[in-house]
Design a protein around this motif. Structure first.
Motif, PDB file in Angstrom:
ATOM      1  N   ASP A   1       0.832  -1.203   0.000  1.00  0.00           N
ATOM      2  CA  ASP A   1       0.000   0.000   0.000  1.00  0.00           C
ATOM      3  C   ASP A   1       0.867   1.255   0.000  1.00  0.00           C
ATOM      4  OD1 ASP A   1      -1.692   2.152   0.633  1.00  0.00           O
ATOM      5  OD2 ASP A   1      -2.904   0.958   2.002  1.00  0.00           O
ATOM      6  N   PRO A   2       0.780   2.090  -1.040  1.00  0.00           N
ATOM      7  CA  PRO A   2       1.601   3.310  -1.107  1.00  0.00           C
ATOM      8  C   PRO A   2       1.381   4.254   0.075  1.00  0.00           C
ATOM      9  CG  PRO A   2       0.461   2.945  -3.194  1.00  0.00           C
ATOM     10  CD  PRO A   2      -0.059   1.930  -2.233  1.00  0.00           C
ATOM     11  N   LYS A   3       0.166   4.298   0.634  1.00  0.00           N
ATOM     12  CA  LYS A   3      -0.101   5.172   1.776  1.00  0.00           C
ATOM     13  C   LYS A   3       0.708   4.728   2.995  1.00  0.00           C
ATOM     14  CE  LYS A   3      -4.778   6.164   0.265  1.00  0.00           C
ATOM     15  NZ  LYS A   3      -6.184   5.838   0.491  1.00  0.00           N
ATOM     16  N   ILE A   4       0.807   3.428   3.205  1.00  0.00           N
ATOM     17  CA  ILE A   4       1.591   2.917   4.332  1.00  0.00           C
ATOM     18  C   ILE A   4       3.071   3.186   4.100  1.00  0.00           C
ATOM     19  CG2 ILE A   4       2.288   0.846   5.602  1.00  0.00           C
ATOM     20  CD1 ILE A   4      -0.553  -0.246   5.036  1.00  0.00           C
ATOM     21  N   VAL A   5       3.543   2.949   2.879  1.00  0.00           N
ATOM     22  CA  VAL A   5       4.954   3.195   2.551  1.00  0.00           C
ATOM     23  C   VAL A   5       5.299   4.654   2.823  1.00  0.00           C
ATOM     24  CG1 VAL A   5       6.660   3.279   0.685  1.00  0.00           C
ATOM     25  CG2 VAL A   5       5.125   1.302   0.892  1.00  0.00           C
ATOM     26  N   LYS A   6       4.461   5.552   2.369  1.00  0.00           N
ATOM     27  CA  LYS A   6       4.726   6.980   2.569  1.00  0.00           C
ATOM     28  C   LYS A   6       4.747   7.331   4.051  1.00  0.00           C
ATOM     29  CE  LYS A   6       3.456  11.477   0.835  1.00  0.00           C
ATOM     30  NZ  LYS A   6       2.635  12.217  -0.117  1.00  0.00           N
TER      31      LYS A   6
ATOM     32  N   VAL B   1       6.583   4.121  -5.960  1.00  0.00           N
ATOM     33  CA  VAL B   1       5.472   4.483  -6.848  1.00  0.00           C
ATOM     34  C   VAL B   1       5.838   4.195  -8.297  1.00  0.00           C
ATOM     35  CG1 VAL B   1       4.083   6.432  -7.692  1.00  0.00           C
ATOM     36  CG2 VAL B   1       4.541   6.189  -5.240  1.00  0.00           C
ATOM     37  N   GLN B   2       7.087   4.434  -8.676  1.00  0.00           N
ATOM     38  CA  GLN B   2       7.553   4.190 -10.045  1.00  0.00           C
ATOM     39  C   GLN B   2       7.927   2.731 -10.291  1.00  0.00           C
ATOM     40  OE1 GLN B   2      10.787   6.967 -10.546  1.00  0.00           O
ATOM     41  NE2 GLN B   2       9.482   8.714 -10.081  1.00  0.00           N
ATOM     42  N   LYS B   3       7.883   1.908  -9.214  1.00  0.00           N
ATOM     43  CA  LYS B   3       8.229   0.482  -9.284  1.00  0.00           C
ATOM     44  C   LYS B   3       9.673   0.250  -9.731  1.00  0.00           C
ATOM     45  CE  LYS B   3       3.466  -0.980 -10.087  1.00  0.00           C
ATOM     46  NZ  LYS B   3       3.072  -1.053  -8.744  1.00  0.00           N
ATOM     47  N   THR B   4      10.571   1.107  -9.232  1.00  0.00           N
ATOM     48  CA  THR B   4      11.993   0.982  -9.586  1.00  0.00           C
ATOM     49  C   THR B   4      12.875   0.638  -8.383  1.00  0.00           C
ATOM     50  OG1 THR B   4      12.318   3.370  -9.318  1.00  0.00           O
ATOM     51  CG2 THR B   4      11.794   2.573 -11.551  1.00  0.00           C
ATOM     52  N   ASN B   5      12.279   0.411  -7.225  1.00  0.00           N
ATOM     53  CA  ASN B   5      13.064   0.056  -6.038  1.00  0.00           C
ATOM     54  C   ASN B   5      13.657  -1.334  -6.179  1.00  0.00           C
ATOM     55  OD1 ASN B   5      12.888   2.263  -4.388  1.00  0.00           O
ATOM     56  ND2 ASN B   5      11.050   1.584  -3.352  1.00  0.00           N
ATOM     57  N   LYS B   6      14.875  -1.480  -5.703  1.00  0.00           N
ATOM     58  CA  LYS B   6      15.460  -2.810  -5.562  1.00  0.00           C
ATOM     59  C   LYS B   6      14.995  -3.427  -4.239  1.00  0.00           C
ATOM     60  CE  LYS B   6      19.502  -1.836  -8.341  1.00  0.00           C
ATOM     61  NZ  LYS B   6      20.949  -1.723  -8.387  1.00  0.00           N
ATOM     62  N   HIS B   7      14.853  -2.598  -3.219  1.00  0.00           N
ATOM     63  CA  HIS B   7      14.411  -3.058  -1.901  1.00  0.00           C
ATOM     64  C   HIS B   7      12.884  -3.070  -1.832  1.00  0.00           C
ATOM     65  CE1 HIS B   7      18.544  -1.910  -0.971  1.00  0.00           C
ATOM     66  NE2 HIS B   7      18.440  -2.661   0.114  1.00  0.00           N
ATOM     67  N   HIS B   8      12.370  -3.934  -0.986  1.00  0.00           N
ATOM     68  CA  HIS B   8      10.945  -3.951  -0.658  1.00  0.00           C
ATOM     69  C   HIS B   8      10.787  -3.573   0.802  1.00  0.00           C
ATOM     70  CE1 HIS B   8       9.886  -7.062  -4.034  1.00  0.00           C
ATOM     71  NE2 HIS B   8      10.407  -5.943  -4.494  1.00  0.00           N
ATOM     72  N   MET B   9       9.599  -3.116   1.158  1.00  0.00           N
ATOM     73  CA  MET B   9       9.288  -2.845   2.550  1.00  0.00           C
ATOM     74  C   MET B   9       8.514  -4.042   3.103  1.00  0.00           C
ATOM     75  SD  MET B   9       7.102   0.236   4.333  1.00  0.00           S
ATOM     76  CE  MET B   9       8.359   1.492   4.026  1.00  0.00           C
ATOM     77  N   TYR B  10       8.881  -4.434   4.315  1.00  0.00           N
ATOM     78  CA  TYR B  10       8.225  -5.543   5.004  1.00  0.00           C
ATOM     79  C   TYR B  10       7.719  -5.057   6.346  1.00  0.00           C
ATOM     80  CZ  TYR B  10      10.630  -8.343   1.502  1.00  0.00           C
ATOM     81  OH  TYR B  10      11.073  -8.863   0.311  1.00  0.00           O
ATOM     82  N   VAL B  11       6.700  -5.766   6.873  1.00  0.00           N
ATOM     83  CA  VAL B  11       6.142  -5.424   8.177  1.00  0.00           C
ATOM     84  C   VAL B  11       5.997  -6.696   9.010  1.00  0.00           C
ATOM     85  CG1 VAL B  11       3.750  -5.508   7.311  1.00  0.00           C
ATOM     86  CG2 VAL B  11       4.280  -4.262   9.430  1.00  0.00           C
ATOM     87  N   PHE B  12       6.415  -6.584  10.259  1.00  0.00           N
ATOM     88  CA  PHE B  12       6.229  -7.626  11.261  1.00  0.00           C
ATOM     89  C   PHE B  12       5.023  -7.213  12.096  1.00  0.00           C
ATOM     90  CE2 PHE B  12       6.944  -8.919  15.700  1.00  0.00           C
ATOM     91  CZ  PHE B  12       7.111 -10.293  15.572  1.00  0.00           C
ATOM     92  N   THR B  13       3.976  -8.022  12.071  1.00  0.00           N
ATOM     93  CA  THR B  13       2.790  -7.776  12.880  1.00  0.00           C
ATOM     94  C   THR B  13       2.863  -8.697  14.094  1.00  0.00           C
ATOM     95  OG1 THR B  13       1.528  -7.185  10.910  1.00  0.00           O
ATOM     96  CG2 THR B  13       0.262  -7.746  12.895  1.00  0.00           C
ATOM     97  N   PRO B  14       3.055  -8.121  15.269  1.00  0.00           N
ATOM     98  CA  PRO B  14       3.299  -8.951  16.463  1.00  0.00           C
ATOM     99  C   PRO B  14       2.032  -9.620  16.988  1.00  0.00           C
ATOM    100  CG  PRO B  14       3.201  -6.658  17.082  1.00  0.00           C
ATOM    101  CD  PRO B  14       3.108  -6.696  15.579  1.00  0.00           C
ATOM    102  N   GLU B  15       2.241 -10.788  17.566  1.00  0.00           N
ATOM    103  CA  GLU B  15       1.193 -11.470  18.312  1.00  0.00           C
ATOM    104  C   GLU B  15       1.528 -11.465  19.804  1.00  0.00           C
ATOM    105  OE1 GLU B  15       1.259 -15.266  16.410  1.00  0.00           O
ATOM    106  OE2 GLU B  15       0.166 -14.515  14.660  1.00  0.00           O
TER     107      GLU B  15
END
Length: 149
Positions: A89-94, A115-129
């Motif tokens: 989600d671009p809103k979360i990334v921003k 947004v341009q889809k040119t990143n080599k890296h991705h963003m990840y999220v850890f959702t804790p339990e």
């Protein structure tokens, strides 16, 4: 002191996180990543998708984390278990990149490249339990405090 408040403080002020993943062959792996947290105590980081931990988490989303907050004796740290997913989600990334750039002084082009889809890296999220605080300073009588989310 409230254990939840101490966990939040450790996550907000911590700078590196150890991230544990496992392959389908039950081979565990731990890596170290820079991270930021949000108001829900989700943890975000940037990684290349071809790194071992990224590949393993794509196939097996369960993970564990550790953040060493105070490493000299007496020790304070946070461990956690939860689920990892890639942020699309671009809103979360921003929203996440503002604190990330402020904390580490890097990543200023990440959102535009996302947004341009040119990143080599991705963003990840850890959702804790669950988090477990190990705090020998503030909880010397019972230094392991658990928070189930």
């Amino acid at each position: 002191m409230d254990p939840k408040q101490q966990i939040v403080r450790c996550l907000q002020q911590g700078t590196v996180m150890q991230l544990a993943s496992a392959s389908g062959e039950n081979r565990p792996w731990v890596c170290t990543v820079y991270f930021v947290t949000d108001e829900e105590c989700r943890l975000y980081w940037l990684s290349l998708p071809n790194e071992r931990h990224s590949r393993e988490l794509e196939a097996h989303s369960r993970a564990a984390i550790a953040v060493a907050y105070k490493t000299d004796q007496p020790v304070i740290g946070v461990q956690g278990e939860g689920v990892v997913s890639k942020v699309e989600d671009p809103k979360i990334v921003k929203r996440v990149m503002g604190p990330y750039i402020e904390k580490y002084g890097s990543g200023s082009r990440f959102y535009d490249n996302f947004v341009q889809k040119t990143n080599k890296h991705h963003m990840y999220v850890f959702t804790p339990e669950r988090f477990q605080l190990f705090d020998e300073v503030n909880f010397s009588e019972d230094n392991k405090q658990t928070w189930i989310l």
